[in-house]
Design a protein around this motif. Sequence first.
Motif, PDB file in Angstrom:
ATOM      1  N   ASN A 156       0.799  -1.224   0.000  1.00 43.86           N
ATOM      2  CA  ASN A 156       0.000   0.000   0.000  1.00 43.86           C
ATOM      3  C   ASN A 156       0.833   1.275   0.000  1.00 43.86           C
ATOM      4  OD1 ASN A 156      -2.181  -1.677  -0.038  1.00 43.86           O
ATOM      5  ND2 ASN A 156      -2.811  -1.272   2.057  1.00 43.86           N
ATOM      6  N   ASP A 157       1.948   1.291   0.714  1.00 41.45           N
ATOM      7  CA  ASP A 157       2.775   2.503   0.738  1.00 41.45           C
ATOM      8  C   ASP A 157       3.300   2.833  -0.657  1.00 41.45           C
ATOM      9  OD1 ASP A 157       2.354   2.800   3.448  1.00 41.45           O
ATOM     10  OD2 ASP A 157       4.261   1.865   4.014  1.00 41.45           O
TER      11      ASP A 157
ATOM     12  N   VAL B 236       0.416   4.065  -2.803  1.00 35.02           N
ATOM     13  CA  VAL B 236       0.065   5.457  -2.491  1.00 35.02           C
ATOM     14  C   VAL B 236       1.005   6.419  -3.204  1.00 35.02           C
ATOM     15  CG1 VAL B 236       0.046   7.173  -0.638  1.00 35.02           C
ATOM     16  CG2 VAL B 236      -1.109   4.992  -0.333  1.00 35.02           C
TER      17      VAL B 236
ATOM     18  N   TYR C 289      -0.211   6.689  -6.740  1.00 37.61           N
ATOM     19  CA  TYR C 289      -1.435   7.486  -6.823  1.00 37.61           C
ATOM     20  C   TYR C 289      -1.148   8.960  -6.552  1.00 37.61           C
ATOM     21  CZ  TYR C 289      -3.879   2.994  -6.695  1.00 37.61           C
ATOM     22  OH  TYR C 289      -4.330   1.725  -6.962  1.00 37.61           O
ATOM     23  N   ARG C 290      -0.246   9.223  -5.614  1.00 36.52           N
ATOM     24  CA  ARG C 290       0.101  10.618  -5.300  1.00 36.52           C
ATOM     25  C   ARG C 290       0.728  11.285  -6.527  1.00 36.52           C
ATOM     26  NH1 ARG C 290       5.054  11.719  -2.032  1.00 36.52           N
ATOM     27  NH2 ARG C 290       4.625   9.600  -1.433  1.00 36.52           N
TER      28      ARG C 290
ATOM     29  N   ASN D   1      -8.798   5.736  -4.775  1.00 41.14           N
ATOM     30  CA  ASN D   1      -7.920   4.762  -4.123  1.00 41.14           C
ATOM     31  C   ASN D   1      -7.184   5.351  -2.936  1.00 41.14           C
ATOM     32  OD1 ASN D   1      -8.747   2.741  -5.817  1.00 41.14           O
ATOM     33  ND2 ASN D   1      -7.092   3.057  -7.265  1.00 41.14           N
ATOM     34  N   VAL D   2      -6.805   6.614  -3.028  1.00 44.67           N
ATOM     35  CA  VAL D   2      -6.172   7.272  -1.884  1.00 44.67           C
ATOM     36  C   VAL D   2      -7.130   7.259  -0.699  1.00 44.67           C
ATOM     37  CG1 VAL D   2      -5.462   9.532  -1.002  1.00 44.67           C
ATOM     38  CG2 VAL D   2      -4.519   8.687  -3.136  1.00 44.67           C
TER      39      VAL D   2
ATOM     40  N   LEU E  99      -7.530   3.760   0.768  1.00 43.94           N
ATOM     41  CA  LEU E  99      -6.349   3.299   1.497  1.00 43.94           C
ATOM     42  C   LEU E  99      -6.162   4.040   2.809  1.00 43.94           C
ATOM     43  CD1 LEU E  99      -3.876   2.836  -1.476  1.00 43.94           C
ATOM     44  CD2 LEU E  99      -4.908   1.045  -0.071  1.00 43.94           C
TER      45      LEU E  99
ATOM     46  N   THR F  17      -5.138   7.071   3.529  1.00 44.91           N
ATOM     47  CA  THR F  17      -3.836   7.720   3.617  1.00 44.91           C
ATOM     48  C   THR F  17      -4.061   9.200   3.891  1.00 44.91           C
ATOM     49  OG1 THR F  17      -3.845   7.981   1.248  1.00 44.91           O
ATOM     50  CG2 THR F  17      -2.683   6.075   2.107  1.00 44.91           C
TER      51      THR F  17
ATOM     52  N   GLU G 198      -2.446  12.113   2.173  1.00 47.72           N
ATOM     53  CA  GLU G 198      -2.776  12.410   0.782  1.00 47.72           C
ATOM     54  C   GLU G 198      -4.168  13.028   0.643  1.00 47.72           C
ATOM     55  OE1 GLU G 198      -0.132  11.956  -0.863  1.00 47.72           O
ATOM     56  OE2 GLU G 198       0.757  10.777   0.709  1.00 47.72           O
TER      57      GLU G 198
END
Length: 128
Positions: A64-65, A68, A71-72, A87-88, A91, A93, A96
């Motif tokens: 996941n990290d 992310v 996605y970021r 998705n962010v 997850l 996060t 984000e």
Amino acid sequence: MTDLSAIRILPTDPEHYIGLGREQEARGDIDDAIDSYRTAIFHAPRSVPALTALGDLLVRLGQNDAAVRCYRLALLVDPTCRTAARNVAQLKTSGEVSLYRLGLALHPMPEMVSLGTARVMDDAALAD
């Protein structure tokens, strides 16, 4: 004149590698798929489809990290990318969330707002 017939010329179009990655992923060749998505990103670092495809695969692998980060980057290139924003939020996060909110503000998702889903996603992204 130089004979180039023995040289394998690799395409630089990221779509080629994204397609190849999807085929490899479907066959279960996960390491090769990751390499293909990364090659697409190498040739086009601002390719949102390549970044999100790699992120999606990494999520499936439980990374996941790393997902992310993909996605970021996708949201930095295109703050309106619905896939990355969604998705962010899923997850959770929280680091984000500002990018997610920016994307939602710049390009609202009417189908989600009408269902009240955007607020649920926002709450999920903010939860610890």
